[in-house]
Design a protein around this motif. Structure first.
Motif, PDB file in Angstrom:
ATOM      1  N   TYR A  48       0.826  -1.201   0.000  1.00  0.00           N
ATOM      2  CA  TYR A  48       0.000   0.000   0.000  1.00  0.00           C
ATOM      3  C   TYR A  48       0.863   1.254   0.000  1.00  0.00           C
ATOM      4  N   ASP A  49       2.038   1.144   0.593  1.00  0.00           N
ATOM      5  CA  ASP A  49       2.933   2.302   0.661  1.00  0.00           C
ATOM      6  C   ASP A  49       3.406   2.749  -0.714  1.00  0.00           C
ATOM      7  N   VAL A  50       3.454   1.833  -1.677  1.00  0.00           N
ATOM      8  CA  VAL A  50       3.876   2.166  -3.041  1.00  0.00           C
ATOM      9  C   VAL A  50       2.866   3.118  -3.702  1.00  0.00           C
ATOM     10  N   LEU A  51       1.610   3.003  -3.317  1.00  0.00           N
ATOM     11  CA  LEU A  51       0.576   3.870  -3.894  1.00  0.00           C
ATOM     12  C   LEU A  51       0.810   5.343  -3.585  1.00  0.00           C
ATOM     13  N   MET A  52       1.475   5.614  -2.489  1.00  0.00           N
ATOM     14  CA  MET A  52       1.707   7.004  -2.091  1.00  0.00           C
ATOM     15  C   MET A  52       2.534   7.752  -3.134  1.00  0.00           C
ATOM     16  N   GLU A  53       3.297   7.027  -3.938  1.00  0.00           N
ATOM     17  CA  GLU A  53       4.125   7.657  -4.970  1.00  0.00           C
ATOM     18  C   GLU A  53       3.312   8.066  -6.188  1.00  0.00           C
ATOM     19  N   LYS A  54       2.088   7.567  -6.285  1.00  0.00           N
ATOM     20  CA  LYS A  54       1.227   7.892  -7.427  1.00  0.00           C
ATOM     21  C   LYS A  54       0.427   9.156  -7.108  1.00  0.00           C
ATOM     22  N   HIS A  55      -0.625   9.371  -7.844  1.00  0.00           N
ATOM     23  CA  HIS A  55      -1.525  10.500  -7.596  1.00  0.00           C
ATOM     24  C   HIS A  55      -2.459  10.103  -6.455  1.00  0.00           C
ATOM     25  N   PHE A  56      -1.911  10.013  -5.252  1.00  0.00           N
ATOM     26  CA  PHE A  56      -2.654   9.597  -4.066  1.00  0.00           C
ATOM     27  C   PHE A  56      -2.833  10.812  -3.166  1.00  0.00           C
ATOM     28  N   TYR A  57      -4.042  10.980  -2.654  1.00  0.00           N
ATOM     29  CA  TYR A  57      -4.380  12.171  -1.892  1.00  0.00           C
ATOM     30  C   TYR A  57      -5.071  11.815  -0.591  1.00  0.00           C
ATOM     31  N   LEU A  58      -4.913  12.707   0.361  1.00  0.00           N
ATOM     32  CA  LEU A  58      -5.602  12.595   1.635  1.00  0.00           C
ATOM     33  C   LEU A  58      -6.521  13.794   1.804  1.00  0.00           C
ATOM     34  N   GLY A  59      -7.731  13.520   2.244  1.00  0.00           N
ATOM     35  CA  GLY A  59      -8.654  14.571   2.630  1.00  0.00           C
ATOM     36  C   GLY A  59      -8.526  14.784   4.123  1.00  0.00           C
ATOM     37  N   CYS A  60      -8.357  16.015   4.533  1.00  0.00           N
ATOM     38  CA  CYS A  60      -8.092  16.317   5.940  1.00  0.00           C
ATOM     39  C   CYS A  60      -9.119  17.284   6.504  1.00  0.00           C
ATOM     40  N   VAL A  61      -9.533  17.024   7.731  1.00  0.00           N
ATOM     41  CA  VAL A  61     -10.385  17.935   8.486  1.00  0.00           C
ATOM     42  C   VAL A  61      -9.514  18.519   9.582  1.00  0.00           C
TER      43      VAL A  61
END
Length: 154
Positions: A48-61
């Motif tokens: 799953y950590d490899v996905l972070m290198e792609k266009h991966f985003y976090l929504g933050c409150v």
């Protein structure tokens, strides 16, 4: 306030945990307990950590990650949209989806696809995705789950 930011390698475990909680909370009834446990086993370091290198985003409150989403431009695919259970039903999934669609447009994509979980297919239809036939999703870990492949013209 809800903001979306690019994920970094350091966000892998947080994103993995949001995914795990969302699946175990939202997919009850759509999949068996055995399937959900197999789907959520392991850790971020299992790929799953490899996905972070792609266009991966976090929504933050208020700076705290509560949602995830990813765009794979090569395959024109949106995925990994997961919302922490404490923040579900607030429209955050819709905002992440729209963000990823806008990103796809900015990258010149004319359509996107996704593999909807059985419990989410109707939601995606409300946002213009088309697809009715069930298929089998083959995860990199070897897990096979029923899904609904869907497409949307941008």
């Amino acid at each position: 306030m809800f903001e979306i930011r690019k994920a970094t390698q350091n966000d892998a475990q947080t994103a993995f945990d949001i995914r795990l909680l969302a699946i175990r909370h939202q997919c009850i009834g759509a999949y068996t307990e055995k399937q959900m446990l197999a789907w959520t086993k392991g850790s971020a370091e299992d790929g799953y950590d490899v996905l972070m290198e792609k266009h991966f985003y976090l929504g933050c409150v208020q700076g705290e990650p509560v949602a995830t989403g990813m765009l794979d431009p090569e395959n024109r695919e949106i995925g990994a949209i997961f919302i922490h259970p404490d923040f579900m039903r607030r429209g955050l999934g819709k905002r992440v989806l729209r963000f990823l669609e806008d990103l796809a447009r900015d990258l010149g994509l004319r359509e996107v696809c996704l593999d909807a979980t059985l419990n989410a297919a109707d939601l995606y239809r409300r946002y213009g995705y088309v697809g009715e036939e069930s298929a089998i999703y083959h995860s990199p870990s070897g897990l096979q789950l029923a899904c609904v492949p869907m497409v949307k013209k941008l």
